[in-house]
Design a protein around this motif. Structure first.
Motif, PDB file in Angstrom:
ATOM      1  N   MET A  86       0.839  -1.204   0.000  1.00 57.67           N
ATOM      2  CA  MET A  86       0.000   0.000   0.000  1.00 57.67           C
ATOM      3  C   MET A  86       0.870   1.248   0.000  1.00 57.67           C
ATOM      4  O   MET A  86       1.879   1.299   0.701  1.00 57.67           O
ATOM      5  CB  MET A  86      -0.907   0.001   1.228  1.00 57.67           C
ATOM      6  N   PHE A  88       0.659   5.729   0.112  1.00 57.65           N
ATOM      7  CA  PHE A  88      -0.235   6.716   0.708  1.00 57.65           C
ATOM      8  C   PHE A  88      -0.024   8.117   0.139  1.00 57.65           C
ATOM      9  O   PHE A  88       1.053   8.440  -0.365  1.00 57.65           O
ATOM     10  CB  PHE A  88       0.002   6.765   2.221  1.00 57.65           C
ATOM     11  N   ASN A  92       3.933   8.499   4.336  1.00 61.64           N
ATOM     12  CA  ASN A  92       4.023   7.745   5.585  1.00 61.64           C
ATOM     13  C   ASN A  92       5.325   6.968   5.746  1.00 61.64           C
ATOM     14  O   ASN A  92       5.330   5.807   6.142  1.00 61.64           O
ATOM     15  CB  ASN A  92       2.834   6.783   5.732  1.00 61.64           C
ATOM     16  N   LEU A  93       6.426   7.637   5.447  1.00 62.12           N
ATOM     17  CA  LEU A  93       7.733   7.004   5.665  1.00 62.12           C
ATOM     18  C   LEU A  93       8.157   7.248   7.114  1.00 62.12           C
ATOM     19  O   LEU A  93       7.696   8.187   7.753  1.00 62.12           O
ATOM     20  CB  LEU A  93       8.771   7.612   4.732  1.00 62.12           C
ATOM     21  N   LEU A  94       9.059   6.397   7.597  1.00 56.48           N
ATOM     22  CA  LEU A  94       9.608   6.608   8.935  1.00 56.48           C
ATOM     23  C   LEU A  94      10.753   7.605   8.801  1.00 56.48           C
ATOM     24  O   LEU A  94      11.744   7.318   8.132  1.00 56.48           O
ATOM     25  CB  LEU A  94      10.126   5.286   9.498  1.00 56.48           C
ATOM     26  N   TRP A  95      10.629   8.766   9.434  1.00 50.84           N
ATOM     27  CA  TRP A  95      11.674   9.777   9.258  1.00 50.84           C
ATOM     28  C   TRP A  95      12.951   9.384   9.978  1.00 50.84           C
ATOM     29  O   TRP A  95      14.028   9.896   9.686  1.00 50.84           O
ATOM     30  CB  TRP A  95      11.207  11.167   9.688  1.00 50.84           C
ATOM     31  N   SER A  96      12.829   8.458  10.944  1.00 52.59           N
ATOM     32  CA  SER A  96      14.015   8.063  11.699  1.00 52.59           C
ATOM     33  C   SER A  96      14.874   7.057  10.936  1.00 52.59           C
ATOM     34  O   SER A  96      15.947   6.680  11.381  1.00 52.59           O
ATOM     35  CB  SER A  96      13.600   7.472  13.045  1.00 52.59           C
ATOM     36  N   ARG A  97      14.384   6.615   9.792  1.00 51.02           N
ATOM     37  CA  ARG A  97      15.131   5.623   9.019  1.00 51.02           C
ATOM     38  C   ARG A  97      15.557   6.190   7.670  1.00 51.02           C
ATOM     39  O   ARG A  97      14.853   7.016   7.094  1.00 51.02           O
ATOM     40  CB  ARG A  97      14.239   4.404   8.743  1.00 51.02           C
ATOM     41  N   PHE A 105      12.151  -2.126   6.023  1.00 52.88           N
ATOM     42  CA  PHE A 105      11.183  -2.287   7.121  1.00 52.88           C
ATOM     43  C   PHE A 105      10.193  -3.453   6.925  1.00 52.88           C
ATOM     44  O   PHE A 105      10.091  -4.333   7.793  1.00 52.88           O
ATOM     45  CB  PHE A 105      10.457  -0.950   7.321  1.00 52.88           C
ATOM     46  N   PRO A 106       9.479  -3.517   5.784  1.00 49.36           N
ATOM     47  CA  PRO A 106       8.552  -4.643   5.606  1.00 49.36           C
ATOM     48  C   PRO A 106       9.265  -5.985   5.558  1.00 49.36           C
ATOM     49  O   PRO A 106       8.668  -7.011   5.911  1.00 49.36           O
ATOM     50  CB  PRO A 106       7.859  -4.336   4.278  1.00 49.36           C
ATOM     51  N   GLU A 108      11.923  -6.733   7.380  1.00 49.12           N
ATOM     52  CA  GLU A 108      12.165  -7.080   8.789  1.00 49.12           C
ATOM     53  C   GLU A 108      10.892  -7.670   9.383  1.00 49.12           C
ATOM     54  O   GLU A 108      10.927  -8.648  10.125  1.00 49.12           O
ATOM     55  CB  GLU A 108      12.542  -5.826   9.593  1.00 49.12           C
ATOM     56  N   ILE A 109       9.766  -7.052   9.028  1.00 50.57           N
ATOM     57  CA  ILE A 109       8.487  -7.530   9.563  1.00 50.57           C
ATOM     58  C   ILE A 109       8.217  -8.967   9.139  1.00 50.57           C
ATOM     59  O   ILE A 109       7.773  -9.791   9.934  1.00 50.57           O
ATOM     60  CB  ILE A 109       7.343  -6.599   9.108  1.00 50.57           C
ATOM     61  N   TYR A 137      17.960  10.537   4.356  1.00 52.88           N
ATOM     62  CA  TYR A 137      16.760  10.454   5.183  1.00 52.88           C
ATOM     63  C   TYR A 137      15.594  11.061   4.409  1.00 52.88           C
ATOM     64  O   TYR A 137      15.808  11.930   3.545  1.00 52.88           O
ATOM     65  CB  TYR A 137      16.988  11.202   6.499  1.00 52.88           C
ATOM     66  N   SER A 139      13.609  13.334   5.013  1.00 54.06           N
ATOM     67  CA  SER A 139      13.540  14.792   5.040  1.00 54.06           C
ATOM     68  C   SER A 139      14.435  15.431   3.983  1.00 54.06           C
ATOM     69  O   SER A 139      14.291  16.605   3.671  1.00 54.06           O
ATOM     70  CB  SER A 139      13.933  15.302   6.418  1.00 54.06           C
ATOM     71  N   ARG A 153       8.999   0.327  -0.876  1.00 54.43           N
ATOM     72  CA  ARG A 153       8.646  -0.304   0.388  1.00 54.43           C
ATOM     73  C   ARG A 153       7.425  -1.211   0.214  1.00 54.43           C
ATOM     74  O   ARG A 153       7.385  -2.333   0.721  1.00 54.43           O
ATOM     75  CB  ARG A 153       8.358   0.792   1.418  1.00 54.43           C
TER      76      ARG A 153
ATOM     77  N   GLY B 125      -0.529   8.099  10.220  1.00 53.17           N
ATOM     78  CA  GLY B 125      -0.342   7.435   8.933  1.00 53.17           C
ATOM     79  C   GLY B 125       0.809   6.445   8.940  1.00 53.17           C
ATOM     80  O   GLY B 125       0.765   5.426   8.271  1.00 53.17           O
ATOM     81  N   VAL B 126       1.839   6.766   9.741  1.00 53.49           N
ATOM     82  CA  VAL B 126       3.004   5.884   9.801  1.00 53.49           C
ATOM     83  C   VAL B 126       2.628   4.573  10.492  1.00 53.49           C
ATOM     84  O   VAL B 126       3.036   3.491  10.096  1.00 53.49           O
ATOM     85  CB  VAL B 126       4.148   6.592  10.560  1.00 53.49           C
ATOM     86  N   MET B 133       1.589  -3.346   6.411  1.00 50.28           N
ATOM     87  CA  MET B 133       2.650  -4.285   6.030  1.00 50.28           C
ATOM     88  C   MET B 133       2.566  -5.569   6.839  1.00 50.28           C
ATOM     89  O   MET B 133       3.386  -6.461   6.680  1.00 50.28           O
ATOM     90  CB  MET B 133       4.017  -3.651   6.285  1.00 50.28           C
ATOM     91  N   GLN B 139       6.067  -5.228  17.050  1.00 48.75           N
ATOM     92  CA  GLN B 139       6.898  -4.605  16.010  1.00 48.75           C
ATOM     93  C   GLN B 139       6.553  -3.136  15.847  1.00 48.75           C
ATOM     94  O   GLN B 139       7.438  -2.308  15.633  1.00 48.75           O
ATOM     95  CB  GLN B 139       6.711  -5.341  14.670  1.00 48.75           C
ATOM     96  N   GLU B 148      10.481   6.558  16.327  1.00 47.60           N
ATOM     97  CA  GLU B 148       9.946   7.794  15.761  1.00 47.60           C
ATOM     98  C   GLU B 148       9.759   8.886  16.817  1.00 47.60           C
ATOM     99  O   GLU B 148       9.632  10.050  16.490  1.00 47.60           O
ATOM    100  CB  GLU B 148       8.604   7.521  15.060  1.00 47.60           C
ATOM    101  N   LYS B 223      16.109  13.305  12.822  1.00 53.19           N
ATOM    102  CA  LYS B 223      16.438  13.358  11.393  1.00 53.19           C
ATOM    103  C   LYS B 223      15.327  14.039  10.601  1.00 53.19           C
ATOM    104  O   LYS B 223      15.260  13.893   9.392  1.00 53.19           O
ATOM    105  CB  LYS B 223      16.626  11.940  10.850  1.00 53.19           C
TER     106      LYS B 223
END
Lengths: 348, 224
Positions: A86, A88, A92-97, A105-106, A108-109, A137, A139, A153, B125-126, B133, B139, B148, B223
């Motif tokens: 999916m 969006f 909806n990305l993880l900003w910390s990654r 990420f998926p 790892e899941i 990143y 950003s 992703r 949304g995150v 997923m 997780q 985050e 970040k």
């Protein structure tokens, strides 16, 4: 491939009961790009979320690949979701990654080992055209690049289905087109089934094979894109088709010309597929004693052929003009004589 | 050294050093325990909220009630109220270890609220994307919620740690040891202002160092 049977979603809010989705039946074929268009509040967001059970339907069933998602428990659902990517509107990305870590990420899941993850991430970065940006990143990326990460992703676990929730609505027109081409590209390359929702007819025109129009929680019109462009039945569909076929100022221009009066007739011609490329106008002038004045025209390319509209003004003896219009009708071209904007008489 | 001795005639540097170590010991243990307990309470507060993963009104109300009550009691009163509990747990109501239960119970609810606020800042949304997923709740917590919100979690524990240092000084007055006790007994009660002064400066230095470390890691992890 995907079958929705009479699905409903009812929300109980402070202001009462809202039927967000009200008995929708749809069948989406394997490998096609299926678009759902509607204004905001039409229920399309809720609809697409029921395809991966982010929203549980109040009633009805959702089948993907012959498996009924509606009957799944949480664990089965989690595994099924790994097969449904999916993307969006707001990425909806993880900003910390970093880009790499986001795409990973998926993986790892789903418990893929580290070595395999690195290999797969490299592959995906290439696929979406982000080579060299892996360690950035989110950003540091533009909107289009962020959506590319989103797509990578979503594809990480090799899904059969990709859901796009207004995936281009936050992007400028040029970036929108590049993301749409990427979607067509992966649709062809991977044989992926894509379901997208949007409020832009442009998106439907460019990449969809079939389209469903939603209004107040129901699907009011559905069919192959070219078909719907040619003969939109509902007013809402006609409005959406106009978004891409008629520049905004058309109505005003035509209105202005009608008010000037005269013997001339203003005619709207609609061409579909092969007829869009025929030299109809020169043919007309050669055969009849008429003057033809081209007011406005546009040809739009859909996935399954061209679709065009042309507004012309025909001037001459009333009898000759009539004959000329009759002649056009025999050329597999839809003709509409416009007497008043908004109220038009279809002659065909 | 001679200059120091003339400037602060009453300061016994060996005592001062020992008191500093006691304060650091109490800070270390109480900040770590507050971080853990506050994180768990904050996560529970967030997760049981309406529309979140473990939406659960009764549990939400119980935790929110606990947090609100213990956050509202003035610390000096909390120590006294907890005397029976502390005696039961540690065996005495004097010394550094005896101060820890009150410190942790006083600070953890404070931090829990900060954790909750930090988690609320995360874009819904995150979380939705992670769900789409097929992520499990665990997780989502470990890979989405905590990373985050990390900068806010760090700046929150920095603020809490500094509040804890002032709590520790207060606890010193009722016999916890450390710089607070030294400043109160040797400095105030025996009218040796230089002792109070030096103890205050050391506390300030500790606070500045904690703030600096906190800022450093907040920036490093952010970040956005």
């Amino acid at each position: 491939m995907i079958t929705l049977k009479n699905i409903k979603k009812v929300f109980h809010t402070k202001d009462g009961v809202v039927n967000a989705v009200d008995g929708v039946n749809l069948t989406i074929n394997k490998g096609e790009i299926f678009g759902v268009i509607g204004y905001s509040g039409a229920g399309k967001s809720t609809l697409i979320r029921m395809l991966n059970m982010l929203e549980k339907p109040t009633d009805g069933s959702v089948d993907i690949n012959g498996e009924s998602l509606t009957g799944f428990n949480n664990k089965e659902l989690r595994i099924a979701r790994q097969n449904i990517g999916m993307i969006f509107q707001h990425f909806n990305l993880l900003w910390s990654r970093t880009v790499r870590e986001n795409i990973s990420f998926p993986l790892e899941i789903s418990g893929i080992n580290k070595k395999e993850r690195i290999r797969r991430v490299d592959e995906l970065i290439d696929l979406v055209g982000l080579s060299g940006r892996g360690d950035s990143y989110p950003s540091q990326l533009s909107g289009g690049q962020k959506q590319r990460v989103g797509i990578a992703r979503a594809l990480a676990n090799n899904p059969d289905v990709l859901l796009c929730d207004e995936a281009t609505s936050a992007l400028d027109p040029k970036t929108t087109d590049s993301i749409l081409s990427l979607l067509v590209d992966i649709n062809k390359k991977l044989g992926l089934t894509i379901v997208l929702i949007t409020h832009e007819m442009h998106v439907i025109r460019k990449i969809c094979n079939r389209v469903a129009v939603m209004e107040e929680g129901r699907v009011v019109e559905e069919g192959p894109v070219l078909e719907v462009f040619k003969t939109p039945k509902r007013t809402i569909t006609q409005d959406f088709v106009k978004q891409v076929t008629e520049p905004e100022e058309t109505e005003e221009t035509i209105q202005h010309l009608i008010q000037k009066e005269g013997h001339s007739q203003i005619v709207k011609l609609t061409f579909v597929g092969g007829t869009a490329e025929r030299p109809l106008i020169s043919d007309l002038i050669r055969k009849f004693e008429v003057d033809v004045n081209i007011l406005q025209g546009k040809i739009s390319q859909t996935r399954d052929g061209a679709y065009g509209t042309l507004f012309i003004q025909i001037d001459g003896q009333p009898e000759t003009v009539k004959e000329a219009i009759h002649h056009i009708q025999q050329q597999e071209v839809e003709v509409e004589v416009i007497t008043n904007v908004g109220i038009s008489n279809t002659v065909s | 050294m001679l200059a120091l001795a003339t400037l602060f005639p009453n300061v016994d540097w060996e005592d001062m050093w020992e008191a500093t170590l006691e304060t650091l010991y109490m800070t270390g243990i109480s900040v770590s325990a507050t971080f853990l307990l506050g994180l768990i309470l904050g996560l529970l507060l967030f997760l049981t909220e309406r529309g979140n993963l473990w939406q659960n009104k009764p549990i939400q109300l119980i935790i929110a009630g606990f947090v609100n009550i213990f956050r509202s009691i003035p610390f000096i009163i909390l120590i006294i109220l907890l005397v029976p509990f502390t005696t039961l747990l540690v065996g005495t109501m004097l010394g550094a270890n005896a101060a820890l239960p009150a410190l942790i119970i006083g600070a953890a609810p404070f931090y829990a609220r900060m954790v909750e606020i930090a988690l609320r800042e995360i874009d819904k949304g995150v979380i939705e994307a992670a769900k789409s997923m097929g992520a499990t709740d665990a997780q989502i917590i470990y890979k989405v919620l905590l990373p985050e919100s990390l900068p806010a979690l760090i700046s929150g524990i920095t603020v809490t740690a500094i509040a804890l240092i002032s709590y520790i000084a207060m606890a010193g007055v009722v016999g916890a040891g450390g710089l607070g006790t030294l400043a109160y007994l040797d400095g105030f009660q025996r009218n040796q202002n230089d002792v109070t002064f030096v103890a205050t400066v050391i506390i300030l230095i500790i606070v500045f160092i904690i703030q600096w470390i906190g800022d450093f890691f907040t920036q490093k992890t952010d970040k956005r």
